[in-house]
Enzyme design. Sequence first.
Site, PDB file in Angstrom:
ATOM      1  N   ASN A  25      -0.438  19.220 -20.019  1.00 48.57           N
ATOM      2  CA  ASN A  25      -0.820  18.286 -21.080  1.00 48.57           C
ATOM      3  C   ASN A  25      -0.808  18.954 -22.450  1.00 48.57           C
ATOM      4  O   ASN A  25      -1.303  18.380 -23.427  1.00 48.57           O
ATOM      5  CB  ASN A  25      -2.225  17.722 -20.805  1.00 48.57           C
ATOM      6  CG  ASN A  25      -2.242  16.954 -19.501  1.00 48.57           C
ATOM      7  OD1 ASN A  25      -1.294  16.243 -19.185  1.00 48.57           O
ATOM      8  ND2 ASN A  25      -3.299  17.124 -18.723  1.00 48.57           N
ATOM      9  N   HIS A  33      -0.361  17.047 -25.619  1.00 46.10           N
ATOM     10  CA  HIS A  33      -0.387  15.620 -25.286  1.00 46.10           C
ATOM     11  C   HIS A  33      -1.615  14.892 -25.821  1.00 46.10           C
ATOM     12  O   HIS A  33      -1.528  13.692 -26.096  1.00 46.10           O
ATOM     13  CB  HIS A  33      -0.272  15.427 -23.770  1.00 46.10           C
ATOM     14  CG  HIS A  33       1.140  15.605 -23.256  1.00 46.10           C
ATOM     15  ND1 HIS A  33       1.838  16.777 -23.403  1.00 46.10           N
ATOM     16  CD2 HIS A  33       1.977  14.756 -22.617  1.00 46.10           C
ATOM     17  CE1 HIS A  33       3.034  16.641 -22.870  1.00 46.10           C
ATOM     18  NE2 HIS A  33       3.146  15.429 -22.388  1.00 46.10           N
ATOM     19  N   HIS A  69       7.591   9.462 -27.677  1.00 45.36           N
ATOM     20  CA  HIS A  69       6.611  10.285 -26.967  1.00 45.36           C
ATOM     21  C   HIS A  69       6.895  11.782 -27.155  1.00 45.36           C
ATOM     22  O   HIS A  69       5.998  12.563 -27.490  1.00 45.36           O
ATOM     23  CB  HIS A  69       6.613   9.908 -25.481  1.00 45.36           C
ATOM     24  CG  HIS A  69       5.772  10.811 -24.645  1.00 45.36           C
ATOM     25  ND1 HIS A  69       4.406  10.867 -24.765  1.00 45.36           N
ATOM     26  CD2 HIS A  69       6.094  11.733 -23.698  1.00 45.36           C
ATOM     27  CE1 HIS A  69       3.918  11.769 -23.922  1.00 45.36           C
ATOM     28  NE2 HIS A  69       4.919  12.309 -23.262  1.00 45.36           N
ATOM     29  N   ARG A 126       0.818  -1.235   0.000  1.00 47.36           N
ATOM     30  CA  ARG A 126       0.000   0.000   0.000  1.00 47.36           C
ATOM     31  C   ARG A 126       0.846   1.276   0.000  1.00 47.36           C
ATOM     32  O   ARG A 126       0.404   2.333   0.442  1.00 47.36           O
ATOM     33  CB  ARG A 126      -0.972   0.018   1.173  1.00 47.36           C
ATOM     34  CG  ARG A 126      -1.938  -1.137   1.125  1.00 47.36           C
ATOM     35  CD  ARG A 126      -3.225  -0.816   1.824  1.00 47.36           C
ATOM     36  NE  ARG A 126      -4.140  -1.934   1.721  1.00 47.36           N
ATOM     37  CZ  ARG A 126      -4.253  -2.900   2.628  1.00 47.36           C
ATOM     38  NH1 ARG A 126      -3.515  -2.863   3.719  1.00 47.36           N
ATOM     39  NH2 ARG A 126      -5.082  -3.872   2.450  1.00 47.36           N
ATOM     40  N   LYS A 181       3.082  11.510 -10.960  1.00 45.28           N
ATOM     41  CA  LYS A 181       2.225  10.681 -11.815  1.00 45.28           C
ATOM     42  C   LYS A 181       2.944   9.366 -12.092  1.00 45.28           C
ATOM     43  O   LYS A 181       4.097   9.373 -12.549  1.00 45.28           O
ATOM     44  CB  LYS A 181       1.913  11.385 -13.133  1.00 45.28           C
ATOM     45  CG  LYS A 181       0.849  12.451 -12.997  1.00 45.28           C
ATOM     46  CD  LYS A 181       0.407  12.945 -14.367  1.00 45.28           C
ATOM     47  CE  LYS A 181      -0.661  14.010 -14.251  1.00 45.28           C
ATOM     48  NZ  LYS A 181      -1.009  14.603 -15.555  1.00 45.28           N
ATOM     49  N   HIS A 210      -0.738  11.868 -27.862  1.00 41.86           N
ATOM     50  CA  HIS A 210      -1.096  10.485 -27.509  1.00 41.86           C
ATOM     51  C   HIS A 210      -1.821   9.806 -28.668  1.00 41.86           C
ATOM     52  O   HIS A 210      -1.621   8.618 -28.921  1.00 41.86           O
ATOM     53  CB  HIS A 210      -1.973  10.458 -26.265  1.00 41.86           C
ATOM     54  CG  HIS A 210      -1.200  10.632 -24.984  1.00 41.86           C
ATOM     55  ND1 HIS A 210      -1.805  10.799 -23.766  1.00 41.86           N
ATOM     56  CD2 HIS A 210       0.122  10.662 -24.728  1.00 41.86           C
ATOM     57  CE1 HIS A 210      -0.894  10.929 -22.824  1.00 41.86           C
ATOM     58  NE2 HIS A 210       0.297  10.866 -23.393  1.00 41.86           N
ATOM     59  N   GLU A 245       9.527  18.634 -24.357  1.00 36.60           N
ATOM     60  CA  GLU A 245       8.901  18.898 -23.051  1.00 36.60           C
ATOM     61  C   GLU A 245       9.509  20.148 -22.406  1.00 36.60           C
ATOM     62  O   GLU A 245       8.838  20.851 -21.660  1.00 36.60           O
ATOM     63  CB  GLU A 245       9.049  17.687 -22.121  1.00 36.60           C
ATOM     64  CG  GLU A 245       8.346  16.429 -22.608  1.00 36.60           C
ATOM     65  CD  GLU A 245       6.834  16.380 -22.300  1.00 36.60           C
ATOM     66  OE1 GLU A 245       6.291  17.368 -21.766  1.00 36.60           O
ATOM     67  OE2 GLU A 245       6.220  15.347 -22.612  1.00 36.60           O
ATOM     68  N   LYS A 252       7.552  23.256 -13.316  1.00 34.27           N
ATOM     69  CA  LYS A 252       6.700  22.108 -12.980  1.00 34.27           C
ATOM     70  C   LYS A 252       6.426  22.071 -11.483  1.00 34.27           C
ATOM     71  O   LYS A 252       5.298  21.791 -11.051  1.00 34.27           O
ATOM     72  CB  LYS A 252       7.333  20.799 -13.455  1.00 34.27           C
ATOM     73  CG  LYS A 252       6.440  19.618 -13.113  1.00 34.27           C
ATOM     74  CD  LYS A 252       6.382  18.551 -14.138  1.00 34.27           C
ATOM     75  CE  LYS A 252       5.280  17.553 -13.789  1.00 34.27           C
ATOM     76  NZ  LYS A 252       5.278  16.395 -14.630  1.00 34.27           N
ATOM     77  N   ARG A 309      -2.680  22.365 -13.577  1.00 34.34           N
ATOM     78  CA  ARG A 309      -1.794  21.271 -14.004  1.00 34.34           C
ATOM     79  C   ARG A 309      -2.175  20.742 -15.386  1.00 34.34           C
ATOM     80  O   ARG A 309      -1.334  20.207 -16.098  1.00 34.34           O
ATOM     81  CB  ARG A 309      -1.798  20.140 -12.961  1.00 34.34           C
ATOM     82  CG  ARG A 309      -0.796  19.048 -13.301  1.00 34.34           C
ATOM     83  CD  ARG A 309      -0.452  18.138 -12.147  1.00 34.34           C
ATOM     84  NE  ARG A 309       0.537  17.164 -12.564  1.00 34.34           N
ATOM     85  CZ  ARG A 309       1.160  16.333 -11.776  1.00 34.34           C
ATOM     86  NH1 ARG A 309       0.913  16.352 -10.482  1.00 34.34           N
ATOM     87  NH2 ARG A 309       2.053  15.482 -12.236  1.00 34.34           N
ATOM     88  N   GLU A 361      -4.429  17.825 -10.565  1.00 34.82           N
ATOM     89  CA  GLU A 361      -4.879  18.257 -11.893  1.00 34.82           C
ATOM     90  C   GLU A 361      -6.363  18.628 -11.937  1.00 34.82           C
ATOM     91  O   GLU A 361      -7.119  18.158 -12.781  1.00 34.82           O
ATOM     92  CB  GLU A 361      -4.580  17.157 -12.920  1.00 34.82           C
ATOM     93  CG  GLU A 361      -4.530  17.702 -14.330  1.00 34.82           C
ATOM     94  CD  GLU A 361      -4.006  16.688 -15.335  1.00 34.82           C
ATOM     95  OE1 GLU A 361      -2.859  16.232 -15.169  1.00 34.82           O
ATOM     96  OE2 GLU A 361      -4.732  16.372 -16.268  1.00 34.82           O
TER      97      GLU A 361
HETATM   98  N1  GLY Z   1       3.266  15.215 -17.526  1.00 35.23           N
HETATM   99  C1  GLY Z   1       2.170  15.986 -17.117  1.00 35.23           C
HETATM  100  C2  GLY Z   1       2.028  16.106 -15.638  1.00 35.23           C
HETATM  101  O1  GLY Z   1       2.882  15.664 -14.905  1.00 35.23           O
HETATM  102  O2  GLY Z   1       1.038  16.622 -15.167  1.00 35.23           O
END
Ligand code: GLY
Length: 383
Positions: free
Chosen positions: A248, A251, A269, A124, A146, A255, A188, A230, A244, A240
């Site tokens: 994206n 993205h 990517h 956990r 993430k 994607h 990025e 960031k 946040r 998010e």
């Molecule tokens: N890669 C996008 C984020 O970490 O929110």
Amino acid sequence: MKAAERLTVALGGRSYDIVLGRGLIAEAGALLTPVIRCRRAVIVTDAHVAPLHLAPFAAALSVAGIEHRAIVLPPGEATKDFVHFAKLCEDILALGIERATPIVALGGGVVGDIAGFAAASLLRGLDLVQVPTTLLAQVDSSVGGKTAIDTSHGKNLVGAFHQPRLVIADIDVLATLPRRELLAGYAEVAKYGLIRDRSFFAWLEENGAALIAGDAAARQQAVRQSCAAKAAIVAADERESGERALLNFGHTFGHALEAATGFGEKLLHGEAVALGMQLAFDLSARLGFCRPEAAARLRRHFAAIGLPTSPAGIAGGTLAAQTLLTHMQKDKKVAQGRVTLILARDIGDAFVCRDVTPATLASFLAAALERGQNSLETARGGA
Ligand code: GLY
């Protein structure tokens, strides 16, 4: 040599530092000691990174009296699936871990995501330390918590938010990256300038080529500015629910391009994100949110740096607008059937938009693919 720098991701009791600088792999034991609760660590890495960085990293832990065992995964996005995740969890458990055992992710985004998700799930929740070895992982995926694996329905659809206890970004490891990987990570980096820092984008226009060519000071500055951006966004909106989402940028298109090309070597990517950000600017211009010159400025910079500028040649020119739209509609951020897009008013001024209808997107994508195909044919004809 420039001293190591520290940035903090301020999340109350779950706050942590990003340490960045040169020669940090050799300092890893000393850096880990204050943040881990048990002097036995499990290192998760992959078969590309292990021959380059595992021995010096492990030696640095030994010097600090930290016992360690390493698990080496196959490289590549295909590793981020249920089968490898189950095996990784079983392999970590077989080492006889306890709740205080830290998992150290030594590698790029794939290693960070799957090892991070294992750390989030096992017993956990185990402590996690991220040691990103690609530019993309240093400026994006290792920071912010993430973690995820991919499913047959799409990328990163099973995962958890699980913040690390520390991120160690050694600028020197970037010297071992193939140019294509470095460029993919650069997309990025550029993202931070594009979403909310016009002067950083201008700095990249001046210094991006030197950064790609190997200038360590430029690399450190770019990693610092990206991580600072960031860290601020994650501290303000960890889960998010607001700002946040700007991270994206590019993205959702990206994607879809990755999914349509099989998540592999055809399109990395970061390359997909580079194309996605250009499509986001093109759509913003088409919808009247930004001037066409902003989209042209971005495309000029990516062309000068060596990033792809048109989706048309990808997959042998067989991409279909409807395929891309279908993939976009499977995105995690779809709400009431509407795709959540990040669009831009200008370089450095992005915003969340949920108003673009599927029909508008379909005709935009069809036009973008056709325009790209025409310019490819003109270029070939002219060659
Ligand atoms: N890669 C996008 C984020 O970490 O929110």
